[in-house]
Design a protein around this motif. Structure first.
Motif, PDB file in Angstrom:
ATOM      1  N   PHE A 197      -0.667  11.349   6.716  1.00 35.73           N
ATOM      2  CA  PHE A 197      -0.106  10.811   5.479  1.00 35.73           C
ATOM      3  C   PHE A 197      -0.817   9.533   5.034  1.00 35.73           C
ATOM      4  O   PHE A 197      -1.159   8.684   5.858  1.00 35.73           O
ATOM      5  CB  PHE A 197       1.382  10.472   5.662  1.00 35.73           C
ATOM      6  N   ASN A 198      -1.011   9.421   3.734  1.00 33.36           N
ATOM      7  CA  ASN A 198      -1.355   8.140   3.149  1.00 33.36           C
ATOM      8  C   ASN A 198      -0.079   7.295   3.097  1.00 33.36           C
ATOM      9  O   ASN A 198       1.015   7.822   2.845  1.00 33.36           O
ATOM     10  CB  ASN A 198      -1.872   8.313   1.718  1.00 33.36           C
ATOM     11  N   ILE A 199      -0.216   6.011   3.314  1.00 33.41           N
ATOM     12  CA  ILE A 199       0.931   5.109   3.260  1.00 33.41           C
ATOM     13  C   ILE A 199       0.682   4.042   2.204  1.00 33.41           C
ATOM     14  O   ILE A 199      -0.383   3.417   2.183  1.00 33.41           O
ATOM     15  CB  ILE A 199       1.180   4.425   4.617  1.00 33.41           C
ATOM     16  N   GLY A 200       1.667   3.873   1.347  1.00 33.59           N
ATOM     17  CA  GLY A 200       1.548   2.877   0.296  1.00 33.59           C
ATOM     18  C   GLY A 200       2.672   1.862   0.369  1.00 33.59           C
ATOM     19  O   GLY A 200       3.750   2.145   0.900  1.00 33.59           O
ATOM     20  N   TRP A 201       2.378   0.692  -0.158  1.00 34.93           N
ATOM     21  CA  TRP A 201       3.399  -0.348  -0.335  1.00 34.93           C
ATOM     22  C   TRP A 201       3.557  -0.604  -1.832  1.00 34.93           C
ATOM     23  O   TRP A 201       2.558  -0.752  -2.553  1.00 34.93           O
ATOM     24  CB  TRP A 201       2.999  -1.646   0.359  1.00 34.93           C
ATOM     25  N   PHE A 202       4.802  -0.691  -2.263  1.00 37.24           N
ATOM     26  CA  PHE A 202       5.145  -1.007  -3.646  1.00 37.24           C
ATOM     27  C   PHE A 202       6.181  -2.128  -3.619  1.00 37.24           C
ATOM     28  O   PHE A 202       6.844  -2.340  -2.605  1.00 37.24           O
ATOM     29  CB  PHE A 202       5.736   0.212  -4.354  1.00 37.24           C
ATOM     30  N   ARG A 203       6.325  -2.803  -4.726  1.00 32.67           N
ATOM     31  CA  ARG A 203       7.374  -3.821  -4.829  1.00 32.67           C
ATOM     32  C   ARG A 203       8.049  -3.721  -6.181  1.00 32.67           C
ATOM     33  O   ARG A 203       7.451  -3.274  -7.162  1.00 32.67           O
ATOM     34  CB  ARG A 203       6.808  -5.222  -4.617  1.00 32.67           C
ATOM     35  N   ARG A 229       8.599  -0.672 -10.624  1.00 32.75           N
ATOM     36  CA  ARG A 229       7.996  -0.708  -9.303  1.00 32.75           C
ATOM     37  C   ARG A 229       6.478  -0.819  -9.447  1.00 32.75           C
ATOM     38  O   ARG A 229       5.857  -0.103 -10.230  1.00 32.75           O
ATOM     39  CB  ARG A 229       8.394   0.533  -8.530  1.00 32.75           C
ATOM     40  N   GLU A 230       5.886  -1.692  -8.651  1.00 36.92           N
ATOM     41  CA  GLU A 230       4.475  -2.053  -8.784  1.00 36.92           C
ATOM     42  C   GLU A 230       3.724  -1.722  -7.498  1.00 36.92           C
ATOM     43  O   GLU A 230       4.187  -2.043  -6.390  1.00 36.92           O
ATOM     44  CB  GLU A 230       4.383  -3.554  -9.084  1.00 36.92           C
ATOM     45  N   GLN A 259       3.636 -16.566  -3.238  1.00 36.18           N
ATOM     46  CA  GLN A 259       3.991 -17.285  -4.451  1.00 36.18           C
ATOM     47  C   GLN A 259       5.336 -16.777  -4.981  1.00 36.18           C
ATOM     48  O   GLN A 259       5.746 -15.661  -4.652  1.00 36.18           O
ATOM     49  CB  GLN A 259       2.900 -17.087  -5.499  1.00 36.18           C
ATOM     50  N   PRO A 260       6.007 -17.556  -5.810  1.00 37.31           N
ATOM     51  CA  PRO A 260       7.309 -17.106  -6.337  1.00 37.31           C
ATOM     52  C   PRO A 260       7.236 -15.739  -7.024  1.00 37.31           C
ATOM     53  O   PRO A 260       8.204 -14.964  -6.937  1.00 37.31           O
ATOM     54  CB  PRO A 260       7.668 -18.212  -7.332  1.00 37.31           C
ATOM     55  N   GLU A 261       6.115 -15.426  -7.646  1.00 36.62           N
ATOM     56  CA  GLU A 261       5.995 -14.128  -8.322  1.00 36.62           C
ATOM     57  C   GLU A 261       5.891 -12.957  -7.351  1.00 36.62           C
ATOM     58  O   GLU A 261       5.929 -11.796  -7.769  1.00 36.62           O
ATOM     59  CB  GLU A 261       4.789 -14.128  -9.272  1.00 36.62           C
ATOM     60  N   ASP A 262       5.766 -13.249  -6.055  1.00 37.14           N
ATOM     61  CA  ASP A 262       5.769 -12.190  -5.056  1.00 37.14           C
ATOM     62  C   ASP A 262       7.184 -11.786  -4.655  1.00 37.14           C
ATOM     63  O   ASP A 262       7.368 -10.830  -3.897  1.00 37.14           O
ATOM     64  CB  ASP A 262       5.006 -12.635  -3.802  1.00 37.14           C
ATOM     65  N   THR A 263       8.165 -12.495  -5.156  1.00 42.86           N
ATOM     66  CA  THR A 263       9.551 -12.181  -4.847  1.00 42.86           C
ATOM     67  C   THR A 263       9.909 -10.804  -5.389  1.00 42.86           C
ATOM     68  O   THR A 263       9.747 -10.527  -6.579  1.00 42.86           O
ATOM     69  CB  THR A 263      10.487 -13.239  -5.465  1.00 42.86           C
ATOM     70  N   ALA A 264      10.391  -9.949  -4.501  1.00 43.51           N
ATOM     71  CA  ALA A 264      10.696  -8.566  -4.867  1.00 43.51           C
ATOM     72  C   ALA A 264      11.238  -7.841  -3.639  1.00 43.51           C
ATOM     73  O   ALA A 264      11.189  -8.369  -2.523  1.00 43.51           O
ATOM     74  CB  ALA A 264       9.448  -7.849  -5.369  1.00 43.51           C
ATOM     75  N   VAL A 265      11.719  -6.648  -3.876  1.00 45.11           N
ATOM     76  CA  VAL A 265      11.995  -5.730  -2.778  1.00 45.11           C
ATOM     77  C   VAL A 265      10.717  -4.920  -2.544  1.00 45.11           C
ATOM     78  O   VAL A 265      10.144  -4.367  -3.488  1.00 45.11           O
ATOM     79  CB  VAL A 265      13.170  -4.792  -3.096  1.00 45.11           C
ATOM     80  N   SER A 305      -3.853  13.293  -3.520  1.00 46.20           N
ATOM     81  CA  SER A 305      -5.219  12.772  -3.572  1.00 46.20           C
ATOM     82  C   SER A 305      -5.254  11.334  -4.088  1.00 46.20           C
ATOM     83  O   SER A 305      -6.180  10.588  -3.796  1.00 46.20           O
ATOM     84  CB  SER A 305      -6.088  13.649  -4.463  1.00 46.20           C
ATOM     85  N   GLY A 306      -4.256  10.945  -4.855  1.00 43.46           N
ATOM     86  CA  GLY A 306      -4.156   9.579  -5.339  1.00 43.46           C
ATOM     87  C   GLY A 306      -3.190   8.766  -4.507  1.00 43.46           C
ATOM     88  O   GLY A 306      -2.350   9.312  -3.783  1.00 43.46           O
ATOM     89  N   VAL A 307      -3.284   7.439  -4.634  1.00 47.89           N
ATOM     90  CA  VAL A 307      -2.424   6.592  -3.803  1.00 47.89           C
ATOM     91  C   VAL A 307      -1.800   5.427  -4.551  1.00 47.89           C
ATOM     92  O   VAL A 307      -1.103   4.614  -3.936  1.00 47.89           O
ATOM     93  CB  VAL A 307      -3.220   6.012  -2.601  1.00 47.89           C
ATOM     94  N   THR A 308      -1.984   5.307  -5.851  1.00 43.24           N
ATOM     95  CA  THR A 308      -1.520   4.113  -6.558  1.00 43.24           C
ATOM     96  C   THR A 308      -0.266   4.324  -7.393  1.00 43.24           C
ATOM     97  O   THR A 308       0.269   3.368  -7.952  1.00 43.24           O
ATOM     98  CB  THR A 308      -2.626   3.562  -7.470  1.00 43.24           C
ATOM     99  N   LEU A 309       0.208   5.547  -7.489  1.00 44.48           N
ATOM    100  CA  LEU A 309       1.365   5.845  -8.337  1.00 44.48           C
ATOM    101  C   LEU A 309       2.576   6.247  -7.499  1.00 44.48           C
ATOM    102  O   LEU A 309       2.438   6.911  -6.472  1.00 44.48           O
ATOM    103  CB  LEU A 309       1.038   6.977  -9.314  1.00 44.48           C
ATOM    104  N   ASN A 310       3.760   5.893  -7.979  1.00 43.70           N
ATOM    105  CA  ASN A 310       4.993   6.284  -7.291  1.00 43.70           C
ATOM    106  C   ASN A 310       5.057   7.794  -7.042  1.00 43.70           C
ATOM    107  O   ASN A 310       5.489   8.250  -5.985  1.00 43.70           O
ATOM    108  CB  ASN A 310       6.207   5.892  -8.142  1.00 43.70           C
ATOM    109  N   SER A 311       4.630   8.533  -8.053  1.00 40.78           N
ATOM    110  CA  SER A 311       4.760   9.995  -8.008  1.00 40.78           C
ATOM    111  C   SER A 311       3.862  10.641  -6.960  1.00 40.78           C
ATOM    112  O   SER A 311       4.002  11.828  -6.674  1.00 40.78           O
ATOM    113  CB  SER A 311       4.449  10.586  -9.379  1.00 40.78           C
ATOM    114  N   GLN A 312       2.943   9.882  -6.379  1.00 35.10           N
ATOM    115  CA  GLN A 312       2.022  10.414  -5.388  1.00 35.10           C
ATOM    116  C   GLN A 312       2.554  10.302  -3.964  1.00 35.10           C
ATOM    117  O   GLN A 312       1.844  10.611  -3.008  1.00 35.10           O
ATOM    118  CB  GLN A 312       0.671   9.700  -5.520  1.00 35.10           C
TER     119      GLN A 312
END
Length: 121
Positions: free
Chosen positions: A31-37, A44-45, A85-91, A100-107
């Motif tokens: 599996f590819n593993i991604g982190w989002f916030r 979600r980013e 930084q304060p802008e890193d505040t998130a879940v 094949s992609g790894v940057t989108l939630n749907s992937q």
């Protein structure tokens, strides 16, 4: 079915570092593993991803401060975050997928419950 658990979040001051961990309930070597916030009121980013064979992706917005690594032997992916930084505040969420992609939630097919990161000045 893959169950993911995030850990390592917390409340820190500006400039601090945190290491988030994402641990899988079973083998995730393929599996590819991604982190989002996701910050309140925002979408979600994408934050970082690592392919099953180790290739990493970190967006320009955080690449000087964030890095990602994996240890398949213990089913864990780490997100190292420096100079927060304060802008890193998130879940922060980790996710597993085989797209094949790894940057989108749907992937991503499987998601953890998230861990809160709060950065105060």
């Amino acid at each position: 079915q893959l169950h993911l658990v995030e850990s390592g979040g917390g409340s820190v001051q500006v400039g601090a570092s945190l290491r988030l961990s994402c641990t899988a309930s079973s083998s995730f070597e393929t599996f590819n593993i991604g982190w989002f916030r996701q910050a309140p009121g925002k979408e979600r980013e994408f934050v970082a991803a690592i392919r099953w064979y180790g290739l990493t992706y970190v967006p320009d917005s955080v690449k000087d401060r964030f890095s990602i690594s994996r240890d398949n032997a213990i089913q864990t992916v780490n997100l190292q975050m420096n100079n927060l930084q304060p802008e890193d505040t998130a879940v922060y969420f980790c996710a597993a997928g085989q797209d094949s992609g790894v940057t989108l939630n749907s992937q991503y097919e499987f998601w953890g419950q998230g861990t809160q990161v709060t950065v105060s000045s």
